[in-house]
Each structure stands twice: as C-alpha cells, then as structure tokens.
Enzyme design. Structure first.
Site, PDB file in Angstrom:
ATOM      1  N   TYR A 106      10.636  10.309 -23.233  1.00  0.00           N
ATOM      2  CA  TYR A 106      11.162  11.823 -23.501  1.00  0.00           C
ATOM      3  C   TYR A 106      11.126  12.261 -24.870  1.00  0.00           C
ATOM      4  CZ  TYR A 106      12.422  11.758 -18.560  1.00  0.00           C
ATOM      5  OH  TYR A 106      12.504  11.407 -17.347  1.00  0.00           O
ATOM      6  N   ILE A 138       7.375   7.517 -10.196  1.00  0.00           N
ATOM      7  CA  ILE A 138       5.759   7.276 -10.108  1.00  0.00           C
ATOM      8  C   ILE A 138       5.326   7.323 -11.804  1.00  0.00           C
ATOM      9  CG2 ILE A 138       4.036   8.936  -9.516  1.00  0.00           C
ATOM     10  CD1 ILE A 138       5.875   9.892  -7.157  1.00  0.00           C
ATOM     11  N   GLY A 159       0.682  -1.086   0.043  1.00  0.00           N
ATOM     12  CA  GLY A 159       0.151  -0.122   0.271  1.00  0.00           C
ATOM     13  C   GLY A 159       0.730   1.192  -0.004  1.00  0.00           C
ATOM     14  N   GLU A 173       8.797  12.369  -4.174  1.00  0.00           N
ATOM     15  CA  GLU A 173       7.840  13.485  -4.098  1.00  0.00           C
ATOM     16  C   GLU A 173       7.909  14.564  -5.072  1.00  0.00           C
ATOM     17  OE1 GLU A 173       9.079  15.165  -0.006  1.00  0.00           O
ATOM     18  OE2 GLU A 173       7.621  13.596   0.543  1.00  0.00           O
ATOM     19  N   LYS A 199       5.572  22.252 -10.310  1.00  0.00           N
ATOM     20  CA  LYS A 199       7.191  21.982 -10.868  1.00  0.00           C
ATOM     21  C   LYS A 199       7.101  22.223 -12.529  1.00  0.00           C
ATOM     22  CE  LYS A 199      10.462  18.144 -11.749  1.00  0.00           C
ATOM     23  NZ  LYS A 199      10.561  16.499 -11.161  1.00  0.00           N
ATOM     24  N   GLU A 237      15.335  12.239 -12.649  1.00  0.00           N
ATOM     25  CA  GLU A 237      14.044  12.781 -13.378  1.00  0.00           C
ATOM     26  C   GLU A 237      13.020  12.345 -13.022  1.00  0.00           C
ATOM     27  OE1 GLU A 237      14.301  14.941 -15.830  1.00  0.00           O
ATOM     28  OE2 GLU A 237      16.427  15.233 -16.412  1.00  0.00           O
ATOM     29  N   VAL A 286       2.015 -10.325   5.103  1.00  0.00           N
ATOM     30  CA  VAL A 286       2.363 -11.270   4.354  1.00  0.00           C
ATOM     31  C   VAL A 286       3.422 -12.284   4.671  1.00  0.00           C
ATOM     32  CG1 VAL A 286       2.515 -12.470   2.200  1.00  0.00           C
ATOM     33  CG2 VAL A 286       1.125 -10.347   2.332  1.00  0.00           C
ATOM     34  N   LEU A 334       8.605   0.019  -6.877  1.00  0.00           N
ATOM     35  CA  LEU A 334       9.825  -0.466  -6.727  1.00  0.00           C
ATOM     36  C   LEU A 334      10.019  -1.955  -6.792  1.00  0.00           C
ATOM     37  CD1 LEU A 334      10.082   1.606  -3.395  1.00  0.00           C
ATOM     38  CD2 LEU A 334      11.249   2.052  -5.875  1.00  0.00           C
ATOM     39  N   SER A 351       1.043  -3.713   5.373  1.00  0.00           N
ATOM     40  CA  SER A 351       1.491  -3.845   6.756  1.00  0.00           C
ATOM     41  C   SER A 351       1.859  -2.423   7.126  1.00  0.00           C
ATOM     42  CB  SER A 351       2.869  -4.984   6.612  1.00  0.00           C
ATOM     43  OG  SER A 351       3.323  -4.615   7.926  1.00  0.00           O
TER      44      SER A 351
HETATM   45  C1  LIG Z   1      15.940   8.061  -2.345  1.00  0.00           C
HETATM   46  C2  LIG Z   1      14.511   7.755  -3.263  1.00  0.00           C
HETATM   47  C3  LIG Z   1      13.871   8.851  -3.698  1.00  0.00           C
HETATM   48  C4  LIG Z   1      12.958   8.832  -4.601  1.00  0.00           C
HETATM   49  N1  LIG Z   1      12.287  10.262  -5.125  1.00  0.00           N
HETATM   50  C5  LIG Z   1      11.274   9.859  -6.119  1.00  0.00           C
HETATM   51  C6  LIG Z   1      10.530  11.181  -6.749  1.00  0.00           C
HETATM   52  O1  LIG Z   1      11.338  12.206  -6.580  1.00  0.00           O
HETATM   53  N2  LIG Z   1       9.986  10.949  -7.733  1.00  0.00           N
HETATM   54  C7  LIG Z   1       9.423   9.773  -7.857  1.00  0.00           C
HETATM   55  O2  LIG Z   1       8.634   9.564  -8.720  1.00  0.00           O
HETATM   56  N3  LIG Z   1       9.926   8.548  -7.475  1.00  0.00           N
HETATM   57  C8  LIG Z   1      10.737   8.911  -6.250  1.00  0.00           C
HETATM   58  N4  LIG Z   1      11.167   7.578  -5.819  1.00  0.00           N
HETATM   59  C9  LIG Z   1      10.598   6.439  -5.674  1.00  0.00           C
HETATM   60  C10 LIG Z   1       9.407   6.382  -5.203  1.00  0.00           C
HETATM   61  O3  LIG Z   1       9.476   6.616  -3.753  1.00  0.00           O
HETATM   62  C11 LIG Z   1       8.685   4.840  -5.335  1.00  0.00           C
HETATM   63  O4  LIG Z   1       8.440   4.491  -6.738  1.00  0.00           O
HETATM   64  C12 LIG Z   1       7.089   4.837  -4.838  1.00  0.00           C
HETATM   65  O5  LIG Z   1       7.166   5.531  -3.529  1.00  0.00           O
HETATM   66  C13 LIG Z   1       6.628   3.737  -4.572  1.00  0.00           C
HETATM   67  O6  LIG Z   1       7.077   2.869  -3.876  1.00  0.00           O
HETATM   68  P1  LIG Z   1       6.316   1.298  -3.778  1.00  0.00           P
HETATM   69  O7  LIG Z   1       4.680   1.616  -3.490  1.00  0.00           O
HETATM   70  O8  LIG Z   1       6.533   0.540  -4.866  1.00  0.00           O
HETATM   71  O9  LIG Z   1       6.964   0.806  -2.496  1.00  0.00           O
HETATM   72  P2  LIG Z   1       6.751   0.930  -0.712  1.00  0.00           P
HETATM   73  O10 LIG Z   1       6.450   2.484  -0.497  1.00  0.00           O
HETATM   74  O11 LIG Z   1       7.878   0.410  -0.257  1.00  0.00           O
HETATM   75  O12 LIG Z   1       5.503   0.114  -0.695  1.00  0.00           O
HETATM   76  C14 LIG Z   1       5.607  -0.998  -0.251  1.00  0.00           C
HETATM   77  C15 LIG Z   1       4.375  -1.677   0.258  1.00  0.00           C
HETATM   78  O13 LIG Z   1       4.154  -2.903   0.645  1.00  0.00           O
HETATM   79  C16 LIG Z   1       3.820  -3.243   1.867  1.00  0.00           C
HETATM   80  N5  LIG Z   1       4.623  -4.571   2.062  1.00  0.00           N
HETATM   81  C17 LIG Z   1       5.765  -4.912   2.126  1.00  0.00           C
HETATM   82  N6  LIG Z   1       6.117  -6.160   2.435  1.00  0.00           N
HETATM   83  C18 LIG Z   1       4.871  -6.479   2.989  1.00  0.00           C
HETATM   84  C19 LIG Z   1       4.469  -7.908   3.591  1.00  0.00           C
HETATM   85  N7  LIG Z   1       5.291  -8.787   3.959  1.00  0.00           N
HETATM   86  N8  LIG Z   1       3.228  -7.776   3.964  1.00  0.00           N
HETATM   87  C20 LIG Z   1       2.083  -6.935   3.629  1.00  0.00           C
HETATM   88  N9  LIG Z   1       2.816  -5.658   3.008  1.00  0.00           N
HETATM   89  C21 LIG Z   1       3.817  -5.652   2.603  1.00  0.00           C
HETATM   90  C22 LIG Z   1       4.520  -1.998   2.807  1.00  0.00           C
HETATM   91  O14 LIG Z   1       3.973  -1.889   3.981  1.00  0.00           O
HETATM   92  C23 LIG Z   1       4.033  -0.965   1.791  1.00  0.00           C
HETATM   93  O15 LIG Z   1       2.631  -0.612   1.972  1.00  0.00           O
HETATM   94  C24 LIG Z   1      12.343   7.433  -4.847  1.00  0.00           C
HETATM   95  C25 LIG Z   1      12.853   6.314  -4.319  1.00  0.00           C
HETATM   96  C26 LIG Z   1      13.917   6.661  -3.493  1.00  0.00           C
HETATM   97  C27 LIG Z   1      14.462   5.398  -2.869  1.00  0.00           C
END
Ligand SMILES: Cc1cc2nc3c(=O)[nH]c(=O)nc-3n(C[C@H](O)[C@H](O)[C@H](O)COP(=O)(O)OP(=O)(O)OC[C@H]3O[C@@H](n4cnc5c(N)ncnc54)[C@H](O)[C@@H]3O)c2cc1C
Length: 503
Positions: free
Chosen positions: A438, A348, A14, A51, A80, A344, A187, A335, A41
């Site tokens: 791009y 997202i 989430g 952000e 932006k 860049e 999970v 991710l 979780s």
């Molecule tokens: C340093 C950094 C800077 C960034 N800056 C940018 C930016 O400026 N612009 C941009 O577009 N993107 C940026 N990103 C990328 C962006 O943060 C991610 O693409 C975005 O937050 C999506 O993350 P996610 O939802 O894939 O993973 P997460 O935010 O890690 O979410 C994972 C989810 O899975 C759940 N989960 C994991 N394991 C379990 C389990 N066993 N059981 C139940 N639930 C579980 C967690 O609770 C969470 O809800 C950046 C990333 C990093 C590392």
C-alpha cells in the site's frame, strides 16, 4: 557445479491460485522448457469465493495478454474504484478507500498535510472530497481515460469484481491453450524422498502416481503438501485478526451495480457486498468467539439488498501465514500459503505476487537454500504489511458497543503497526517498508477515515499562504466534480463495453 534445470512442475489444486500460477508459468516458460501439470479434484471443488480485487490484477492480465473487457464479459464482472467502509469508526460513519491519492503533492508535500492545515483553520470538508475515485464512485459513474501526466481524468486506478468460479474456468482455458495439462483426480498420498525429505510424488485415488521436480501446493486451506506432508508450521494471527468464520450468499440484483465494494461493520465482524452483472455477492465475516453461527446467519440475511439466491454457505479459517511458503522443493501459493480476511481483497493479489516471485526466483534442481530463504523473507514481509493494514481498520475504532469492538480497541498491536500509528499521530507521515503493498494514501485513508488525525502537519506547508491554499483546494474540488460528472454511469459503461451476453 552442474546446472540442472527444473523441467517438470506439478501444481496441486485448481482454484484461483492453481490456475493463476499455471497461467503465469505457462506464459513465461516455453512448453519445451517446462512441463506443467495441474491436478485438481472435482469432488473436493474450490473455495469459490474471492470476487473483489485490487488494481494490481490489471498487470497480471497485461502479462498474460488478456483483454480486460473480454475477461469482464466472461466473468460477469464490474469495475471497482475502492471500498466504502460503513460503521467502522463509529456507527453511522462512512469513509472511502479509493484507488488513488488526494491530489498531487504541493511543493513535494502530500496533499493531506495541506488538508490538515485547512482543517485546523476550521474547514470541515472530509479528505474524501479530494479523492478522484471517490468523486466518481459516489456518483455511480465510471470511465477509463487515457493515462497521461497531463490528463487529470486518468489519475486513479481501477480493479474488478467478478464471479470466482467463472474466473477459474476462464484462466483454465488460457493455461490449457498454452500447453498446461490438467488431470482430474484426488491426491490421497504424498511421498517424501527418504534421502532429503523433498516431495517425490503424489498418488491419486485411482492409483496413478505423479512426480515432478517442483511441486506447487495450491490445495487450499489444508495445505496438502506444505503442511500435511512437510509440516512447515503456521503462524496464527487470530489475536490481532479475531474473525475466523464467514457466511456467504449471493442475492438478486436490485439496483445498478456500484463501482465499489461495500464493507459494513457489524457487532462482531463485517459484511461485504460485491456487485456483479448477474447477482450480488454477500458475506459476513465474523469472530465465532463473539458471535454465534445462528446470529451471524440472521445478521447476514436481514441485511441483503435483494432476495438470497441460495442458503448461506459457511467457511472457517485461521488468520495467519505458513511459516515457510517455500520449503524444500514445494512452494505454497494461495490459501495453502496463508489467509487474511478479505477486508481489502488481498488474497488474489498475494497469489499474483507469489507467482511472479516464483518466476523471479525460479530454482534449478539444487534448490539453493539462499534463494528459498530470500523468497520466504519477501513473502513474509508482504504478508505482515498487509496484516498490519488490516488490523489498522479495527484497532482505531471508536466503537465500544460490543465485546468484539472493545477487544479490537484494546488489543496489543504488532510493533510495526504501533510505530506506524505513533508516527502518523505525531507528524502525518507513514513509515515506508519495502514489502508494503500500500502506498501512503491508502494508509492515510484508513487512519483519517477512522478519525485518527495527526497532531501537526509538515512544517513546509506554512510556506504557502492560506488564501492561496484555499484557492488551490477549491480548484481541485471543482476539477474532480467536473471530471466525475462528465463520465457515464458505471452501468452504461458496462452495457457499452463489457456486458456478458447472458446477463
Ligand atoms: C470468505 C472468503 C472471502 C474471500 N473473498 C476474497 C476477495 O474478495 N478477494 C480476494 O482476493 N480473495 C478473497 N478470498 C480468498 C480467495 O477466495 C482465495 O485466495 C482464492 O479463491 C484462492 O483459493 P485457492 O485456489 O488457494 O484454494 P481453493 O479454491 O480452495 O482451491 C483448492 C484446490 O485444490 C484442490 N484440492 C484440494 N485437495 C485436493 C486433493 N486431495 N486432491 C486434488 N485436488 C485437491 C481443490 O479441488 C481445488 O481445486 C476470500 C476467501 C474467503 C474464505
């Protein structure tokens, strides 16, 4: 062959990926057609960064019917117009990658070719002087003009900065309203079908079991389903993008929010500054092979505009992509599908396009491999073009002041990028690839911004007499200045239309 629709989708995770995917599917599929459950979780939490965005996010909000100003209020967001790059080409150098072009084509030829001719004749004005987003951004202004072909004030795009945690919450409200069921739980096991290796069910720490037809892995870096259970494999791109760590910290607001992200190159990476209504987001992205964590912390903290609001938080990552974003009945988004540093702000965007592609290739229960392969081919192409674009920021540097920059200047490049650089160097053109996020002006911004100029311009440029060209360019400069001057400041615009109540 009988068509058996996918009726149950389980999203694991989430974060931004989980809630963007849930919102997209819930918006497209009526709830009686597709039951969507999202498990997340609280104990694990989200990565909580991410952000800054690209203009494509406007389309996502358009699809969802989200009011842009309401979203900015809810997330303490700002606008932006592009990214300011400092110290990348050389220490002291600045260039801007704006969300727009360098003026209309002239007789079908992009404006940068004409700029090049004037430059060769001794006119040293930077290409940025012909960018409308830059003209607006450097004045700290902002406004949205009605889009029309005869309204030059509308010839740019905008994206957003926002609080990542609040964005997830905002989308959660949206998705739950459309019938998405949220389950809190961790999970602890993923069971595969012994028959075909498909994901069959996941088990939560409290013993509950959740099954579905389609599983969407949004579990973050670890890829709980796509990697830990299905072992799909990861393509490691660290040889081209050596940064593998980040330190992140918020700081106090000290001045009016700029309508752009700032990226400042450091000795072994770069630092971002993202202005929000209530705080500034900061982070240092660095290569741990070239800079220690203590030094990184010092660099970050000694280069903040305002006082830090907490201790810096550390993150580690591996640049690259999952070898198959979709494997059997599991699609990884966010991710879990791969990561490239936020130079860049593309992560997202990749979530948004992956969710849209999943809708386009939405399976039935046969999970036809041809469709899956096509989804994976398109996804790989998109990731690779972004990868090349990011590497371009590093490889053209004139910096040789640290081991890191010497490595970047000398590293061997992917063939596709080497070709792009060679072609541009020869004739000022950028090769087009179908999965490229791009348009040409973005490539030109980074190539020229790094001081890499083509040896010649397009032959047709000489069809326009030099004096006439000088007049056209002088008119363009005056027009951009007039438009930018007439706009209110970014801060005024935010106060008027999208100020968060608490801010
Ligand atoms: C340093 C950094 C800077 C960034 N800056 C940018 C930016 O400026 N612009 C941009 O577009 N993107 C940026 N990103 C990328 C962006 O943060 C991610 O693409 C975005 O937050 C999506 O993350 P996610 O939802 O894939 O993973 P997460 O935010 O890690 O979410 C994972 C989810 O899975 C759940 N989960 C994991 N394991 C379990 C389990 N066993 N059981 C139940 N639930 C579980 C967690 O609770 C969470 O809800 C950046 C990333 C990093 C590392």
């Amino acid at each position: 062959m009988e068509f058996r629709p996918v009726q149950r989708a389980l999203i694991v995770g989430g974060g931004t990926a989980g809630w963007m995917t849930a919102s997209t599917l819930a918006r497209i599929f009526p709830r009686e057609r597709l039951q969507i459950v999202l498990v997340e979780s609280d104990e694990i939490g989200i990565v909580g960064v991410g952000e800054a965005t690209v203009p494509l996010l406007q389309q996502f909000h358009g699809l969802l019917g989200i009011d842009e100003r309401e979203f900015l209020k809810a997330t303490y967001g700002t606008y932006k117009l592009g990214i300011e790059f400092r110290d990348w080409a050389r220490v002291g150098g600045v260039f801007f990658h704006g969300f727009g072009d360098y003026g209309a084509d002239i007789q079908g030829i992009p404006a940068h070719h004409y700029w090049l001719k004037l430059r060769q004749l001794g006119d040293n004005r930077p290409l940025d002087d012909y960018s409308l987003p830059y003209a607006i951004a450097r004045r700290g202004h902002f406004a949205i003009a009605p889009k029309a072909e005869d309204n030059p004030a509308s010839f740019f795009k905008h994206a957003f900065h926002f609080d990542a945690g609040l964005y997830g919450r905002f989308l959660r409200g949206y998705a739950e309203n459309l019938g998405v069921t949220r389950i809190e739980g961790k999970v602890v096991d993923v069971a595969l079908s012994p028959e075909n290796g498909f994901v069959d069910r996941v088990t939560l720490a409290d013993g509950r079991e959740l099954s579905a037809d389609l599983f969407i892995d949004c579990s973050g870096f670890r890829g709980l389903l796509i990697e830990e259970a299905l072992q799909t494999g990861y393509e490691d791109w660290r040889r081209w993008l050596p940064c593998d760590s980040a330190l992140v910290v918020a700081s106090e607001v000290t001045s009016a929010p700029t309508p752009f992200t700032r990226s400042t190159a450091r000795t072994a990476g770069w630092q971002w500054r993202i202005p929000l209504q209530h705080r500034s987001g900061n982070g240092l992205v660095y290569a741990s092979g070239f800079m220690g964590d203590d030094e990184a912390r010092d660099v970050l903290l000694s280069n903040l505009d305002g006082a830090p609001l907490a201790e810096p938080r550390q993150l580690r990552f591996t640049a690259g992509r999952r070898k198959k974003a979709w494997h059997k009945n599991c699609v990884a988004i966010g991710l879990a599908a791969g990561f490239m540093e936020p130079l860049e702000s593309t992560s997202i965007q990749l979530i948004q396009t992956a969710a849209a592609r999943l809708v386009q290739y939405f399976p039935d229960q046969s999970f036809d491999p041809v469709m899956i392969d096509e989804y994976n081919r398109l996804t790989a192409g998109e990731h690779e073009r972004i990868r090349d674009f990011l590497i371009l920021h590093y490889c053209l540097t004139q910096r040789r002041d640290s081991e890191f920059w010497r490595y970047c200047a000398e590293m061997e490049l992917p063939d596709t990028l080497a070709h792009t650089i060679e072609l541009f160097g020869s004739c000022g053109k950028v090769p087009r690839h179908t999965e490229d996020s791009y348009a040409e002006p973005s490539w030109v911004a980074v190539l020229v911004g790094n001081g890499f100029l083509p040896r010649r311009y397009e032959a047709l440029v000489d069809n326009i007499p030099t004096e006439q060209l000088q007049q056209i360019f002088a008119r363009r400069r005056a027009e951009l200045a007039g438009i930018a001057e007439s706009m209110p400041t970014h801060e005024t615009f935010i106060r008027r239309f999208c100020m968060a109540e608490a801010a």
